[in-house]
Design a protein around this motif. Structure first.
Motif, PDB file in Angstrom:
ATOM      1  N   UNK A  59       0.841  -1.198   0.000  1.00 16.80           N
ATOM      2  CA  UNK A  59       0.000   0.000   0.000  1.00 16.80           C
ATOM      3  C   UNK A  59       0.872   1.242   0.000  1.00 16.80           C
ATOM      4  N   UNK A  60       0.484   2.216  -0.775  1.00 13.92           N
ATOM      5  CA  UNK A  60       1.252   3.460  -0.827  1.00 13.92           C
ATOM      6  C   UNK A  60       1.160   4.203   0.497  1.00 13.92           C
ATOM      7  N   UNK A  61       2.238   4.887   0.851  1.00 14.44           N
ATOM      8  CA  UNK A  61       2.232   5.688   2.070  1.00 14.44           C
ATOM      9  C   UNK A  61       2.305   4.840   3.324  1.00 14.44           C
ATOM     10  N   UNK A  62       1.661   5.298   4.369  1.00 13.62           N
ATOM     11  CA  UNK A  62       1.688   4.587   5.642  1.00 13.62           C
ATOM     12  C   UNK A  62       0.543   5.019   6.527  1.00 13.62           C
ATOM     13  N   UNK A  63       0.522   4.448   7.729  1.00 11.69           N
ATOM     14  CA  UNK A  63      -0.532   4.731   8.701  1.00 11.69           C
ATOM     15  C   UNK A  63       0.040   5.618   9.802  1.00 11.69           C
ATOM     16  N   UNK A  64      -0.571   6.782   9.971  1.00 15.57           N
ATOM     17  CA  UNK A  64      -0.108   7.703  11.015  1.00 15.57           C
ATOM     18  C   UNK A  64      -0.538   7.193  12.386  1.00 15.57           C
ATOM     19  N   UNK A  65       0.431   7.095  13.318  1.00 15.45           N
ATOM     20  CA  UNK A  65       0.122   6.655  14.680  1.00 15.45           C
ATOM     21  C   UNK A  65       0.037   7.835  15.646  1.00 15.45           C
ATOM     22  N   UNK A  66       1.118   8.596  15.753  1.00 14.11           N
ATOM     23  CA  UNK A  66       1.104   9.739  16.660  1.00 14.11           C
ATOM     24  C   UNK A  66       2.274  10.657  16.337  1.00 14.11           C
ATOM     25  N   UNK A  67       2.222  11.857  16.899  1.00 11.46           N
ATOM     26  CA  UNK A  67       3.320  12.819  16.790  1.00 11.46           C
ATOM     27  C   UNK A  67       3.513  13.473  18.146  1.00 11.46           C
ATOM     28  N   UNK A  68       4.748  13.608  18.566  1.00 13.21           N
ATOM     29  CA  UNK A  68       5.061  14.250  19.842  1.00 13.21           C
ATOM     30  C   UNK A  68       6.139  15.301  19.623  1.00 13.21           C
ATOM     31  N   UNK A  69       6.052  16.393  20.378  1.00 17.27           N
ATOM     32  CA  UNK A  69       7.056  17.455  20.268  1.00 17.27           C
ATOM     33  C   UNK A  69       8.403  16.976  20.806  1.00 17.27           C
ATOM     34  N   UNK A  70       9.458  17.296  20.080  1.00 16.71           N
ATOM     35  CA  UNK A  70      10.806  16.959  20.527  1.00 16.71           C
ATOM     36  C   UNK A  70      11.295  17.985  21.556  1.00 16.71           C
ATOM     37  N   UNK A  71      12.440  17.707  22.155  1.00 16.51           N
ATOM     38  CA  UNK A  71      13.068  18.719  23.009  1.00 16.51           C
ATOM     39  C   UNK A  71      13.426  19.911  22.129  1.00 16.51           C
ATOM     40  N   UNK A  72      13.470  21.082  22.743  1.00 21.47           N
ATOM     41  CA  UNK A  72      13.805  22.304  22.002  1.00 21.47           C
ATOM     42  C   UNK A  72      15.319  22.519  22.038  1.00 21.47           C
TER      43      UNK A  72
END
Length: 261
Positions: A59-72
């Motif tokens: 399947x093209x692309x992927x499945x989004x699970x989550x996103x979290x902010x990195x350290x600054x």
């Protein structure tokens, strides 16, 4: 052009602060170091994210699970000037001391002149290696903020919560006055922090929400064991317009800090 700072008596140099001059633990770095002037800052705007994607076979692309902010990560570019090699070594010895002198939690309190009402918490990470054969050069150093957000000055009320930026924050401190009763509770809507013990009229209970732990004492005595359940402590978030109330106790003060990205 900005002129260089000289701190020794008898010097006639004058310094104009850049608009984003940085403070560390309440003092401008440019006022603590001879010959130092800040050129520019980067890293205060967008916060990078870790994005988790699951690849799906066939399947093209992927499945989004989550996103979290990195350290600054914030980088400070500066220029240094000294009259002698000895003066330069002394300045860098002081530079090392200041940049590594954290607060009780080991982190530096960092503010910038153009947003003095907002505080970052960071730690010195790395620097470039300027040539040691010159007495005037540019350099840079990097600060890491484990918590990527910046926090406003402490706000206080007797229960009503006002915030201009954050959707929700944990309180910094809650103080209540007890009645003569074996139980009391602190409420924020459906969230409850209940206690069972022996309490006198006029006693003081203080809840302090730290980064790593929550401390609760009654007239100076630790009463964490008298908490009926602890689940709500970690999710006792304050939202704009909330009112903190008490049952069998009176809310004396609530403290919190607004938060921005």
């Amino acid at each position: 052009m900005y002129s260089y700072n000289r701190l020794k008596s008898g010097d006639n140099y004058h310094r104009d602060q850049p608009s984003d001059d940085m403070m560390i633990n309440g003092e401008y770095l440019s006022e603590l170091l001879n010959g130092y002037r800040q050129l520019h800052v980067s890293g205060r705007f967008l916060i990078d994210q870790d994005v988790d994607i699951t690849t799906i076979p066939m399947r093209a692309g992927g499945w989004f699970n989550y996103a979290t902010d990195k350290v600054r990560t914030v980088e400070i570019k500066y220029q240094m000037q000294a009259d002698t090699s000895e003066e330069l070594r002394d300045t860098y010895a002081e530079f090392n001391r200041i940049i590594k002198q954290g607060q009780q939690d080991g982190l530096l309190e960092i503010r910038f002149k153009d947003e003095l009402d907002w505080e970052y918490r960071g730690v010195f990470s790395s620097s470039d290696a300027p040539p040691e054969q010159a007495l005037s050069f540019t350099g840079s150093f990097t600060l890491i903020m484990p918590d990527p957000y910046k926090y406003g000055r402490l706000q206080q009320s007797t229960g009503y919560i006002t915030m201009a930026n954050a959707d929700e924050v944990l309180p910094s401190k809650i103080v209540v006055t007890t009645q003569q009763t074996p139980t009391f509770s602190i409420f924020n809507g459906d969230l409850e922090i209940p206690f069972v013990g022996s309490y006198a009229s006029g006693g003081t209970v203080t809840l302090e929400f730290g980064d790593d732990e929550i401390k609760i004492d009654y007239n100076g005595r630790n009463i964490l064991s008298e908490l009926r359940w602890k689940n709500d402590l970690e999710v006792f978030y304050l939202k704009r317009g909330d009112t903190i109330t008490g049952e069998n106790c009176t809310v004396r003060s609530v403290e919190w800090r607004d938060k921005r990205q």
